[in-house]
Scaffold this active site. Structure first.
Site, short mmCIF file in Angstrom:
data_model
loop_
_atom_site.label_atom_id
_atom_site.label_comp_id
_atom_site.label_asym_id
_atom_site.label_seq_id
_atom_site.Cartn_x
_atom_site.Cartn_y
_atom_site.Cartn_z
CE LYS A 36 1.38 1.51 1.75
NZ LYS A 36 2.25 1.75 0.57
CE1 TYR A 258 -22.33 22.28 13.19
CE2 TYR A 258 -21.79 20.05 12.47
CZ TYR A 258 -21.91 20.99 13.49
OH TYR A 258 -21.63 20.63 14.76
C1 PLP Z 1 2.15 0.72 -0.44
C2 PLP Z 1 3.24 0.08 -1.13
C3 PLP Z 1 3.01 -1.06 -1.91
C4 PLP Z 1 1.65 -1.66 -2.14
O1 PLP Z 1 0.89 -0.90 -3.00
P1 PLP Z 1 -0.57 -1.43 -3.46
O2 PLP Z 1 -0.93 -0.57 -4.58
O3 PLP Z 1 -1.46 -1.26 -2.28
O4 PLP Z 1 -0.40 -2.84 -3.81
C5 PLP Z 1 4.11 -1.67 -2.50
N1 PLP Z 1 5.35 -1.17 -2.35
C6 PLP Z 1 5.61 -0.07 -1.61
C7 PLP Z 1 7.00 0.43 -1.50
C8 PLP Z 1 4.56 0.60 -0.99
O5 PLP Z 1 4.81 1.69 -0.26
#
Ligand code: PLP
Length: 401
Positions: A36, A258
């Site tokens: 993702k 800034y």
């Molecule tokens: C992001 C996510 C993961 C993975 O999490 P990590 O801590 O990066 O391993 C697993 N399951 C779901 C549903 C997620 O949204």
């Protein structure tokens, strides 16, 4: 990378090796590779392809659009979409052979109808909310949900059931969630339903609680080497680079950046790096200047100590560490390189430590895989055609508006 000023360097061999280490660790359990958020900033398509090649069984994405992009890129492995879809998106799930997460009957019904129209069955995973308070049905409603799907929606096949931990670092919280999940899945089995894939663990839980692996684990951070637990020989998959594009000497007492938040305390050699908060560098309060800033800085150190905040105001040049000074700009920042003396040049490579997932989509990604290097420039071009439509191309993706 002679022509690039800033880029993300992704070592797909390291990724592949990380996945092999994880697979060794989990044994018979299946592995879902979480890609993702543009694969946590690494670039979704090359990462997903490498993950599958390296033995991942499933791919996980948040949204439907990510799943579709992967299918269009030729990925054939099962893809689980974590976010629940809108009923009107059911058609797309079926069309692109994606696996939907469901936690409501209207989505089940929409999937059932879309699948029936095409005379096929669609696989779903049910999400159970054991304490996260986001997606999922509550444990006490789950068995009934399974029964209704099995009796009324025959075009829908329950392949999996899962839950997500809110605080995998806490054994007490996680055990509590896991027990609720186990109790639900056991009841479902006792009632005669066989759901082949039960899964709960994210990265931290995968490492910390092997007894919770069940049939599959969902691994993101660990795969990218971004997970602070465990003593597996996992390495970071990506590094972020920029170059010094300007150097100058400032006298003592001169402002930098800034808001006049930083004043040089000595004659200072400043290097300007074309990398700012637009690119993904965190915009932080700079070194203390006055009592209030001092207090803020102190608080920040306390938060850092607890792991709540992050220290990414350091960069590496020629193997040595230097401080970013002054407020980080939109597309630039300044580094105090006084200690490099005259051993410093325009064009010098600088390594930045910044959260990979915050990296700007448009930064070029440079991939290394088995002695080959390929560059995804991610340049955007917009072309108008006669019908006032435009074709919007982003790297290898294409959008038509
Ligand atoms: C992001 C996510 C993961 C993975 O999490 P990590 O801590 O990066 O391993 C697993 N399951 C779901 C549903 C997620 O949204």
């Amino acid at each position: 990378m002679e022509n690039l000023t800033s880029w993300v360097d992704v070592d797909l061999d390291v990724l592949s090796n990380n996945i092999k280490i994880i697979k060794d660790f989990i044994g018979e359990t299946k592995m879902l590779a979480v890609v993702k958020a543009d694969a946590y900033g690494h670039g979704i398509v090359p990462v997903a392809l490498t993950a599958i090649e390296s033995g991942a069984d499933f791919i996980g994405v948040s949204g439907l659009d990510e799943g579709i992009l992967l299918r269009k890129s030729g990925i054939e492995a099962p893809i689980l979409v974590f976010n629940t879809i809108l009923p009107e998106q059911a058609e797309k799930i079926i069309q692109f052979d994606l696996t939907a997460t469901v936690c409501s009957l209207d989505v089940v019904q929409a999937l059932h109808e879309a699948a029936k129209r095409l005379n096929i069955k669609t696989r779903i995973h049910i999400k159970v909310d054991t304490g996260f308070g986001r997606f999922g049905i509550l444990p006490e409603h789950t068995l009934k949900f399974v029964k209704i799907i099995n009796s009324d929606f025959r075009a829908v096949d329950i392949e999996g059931i899962y839950t997500h931990f809110s605080t995998a670092s806490s054994a007490a919280i996680t055990r509590n969630q896991f027990e609720k999940f186990q109790s639900v899945t056991n009841k479902i089995r006792e009632s005669g339903f066989n759901i082949p894939l039960r899964h709960a663990c994210n990265s931290i839980a995968t490492i910390k609680y092997p007894e919770m692996h069940l049939d599959m684990v969902r691994v993101g951070n660990l795969m990218y080497g971004l997970c602070p637990v465990g003593n597996l020989n996992i390495k970071k998959t990506a590094k972020v680079f920029s170059r010094i594009i300007f150097i100058k000497k400032l006298p003592r007492g001169h402002n930098v950046g800034y808001g006049n938040k930083y004043t040089t305390k000595r004659p200072t050699t400043v290097a300007v790096i074309p990398f700012g908060y637009y690119d993904g560098l965190e915009l932080l309060v700079p070194q203390p200047n006055g009592v209030l800033d001092g207090l803020k800085s102190f608080l920040k150190q306390v938060l850092l100590g607890f792991g709540i905040s992050r220290q990414d105001r350091k960069v590496r040049i020629k193997g040595r560490t230097f401080n970013i000074i002054g407020k980080i700009g939109m597309q630039n920042c300044m580094v105090d390189v006084t200690d490099l003396k005259d051993d410093i040049f325009i064009g010098e490579q600088v390594e930045l430590s910044t959260r990979k997932v915050n990296l700007c989509y448009n930064l070029p990604r440079v991939y290394h895989r088995e002695d080959e290097i390929f560059v995804d420039l991610r340049q955007r071009t917009v072309k108008f055609d006669t019908g006032n439509h435009y074709h919007y191309e982003r790297g290898s993706e294409q959008f038509i508006g």
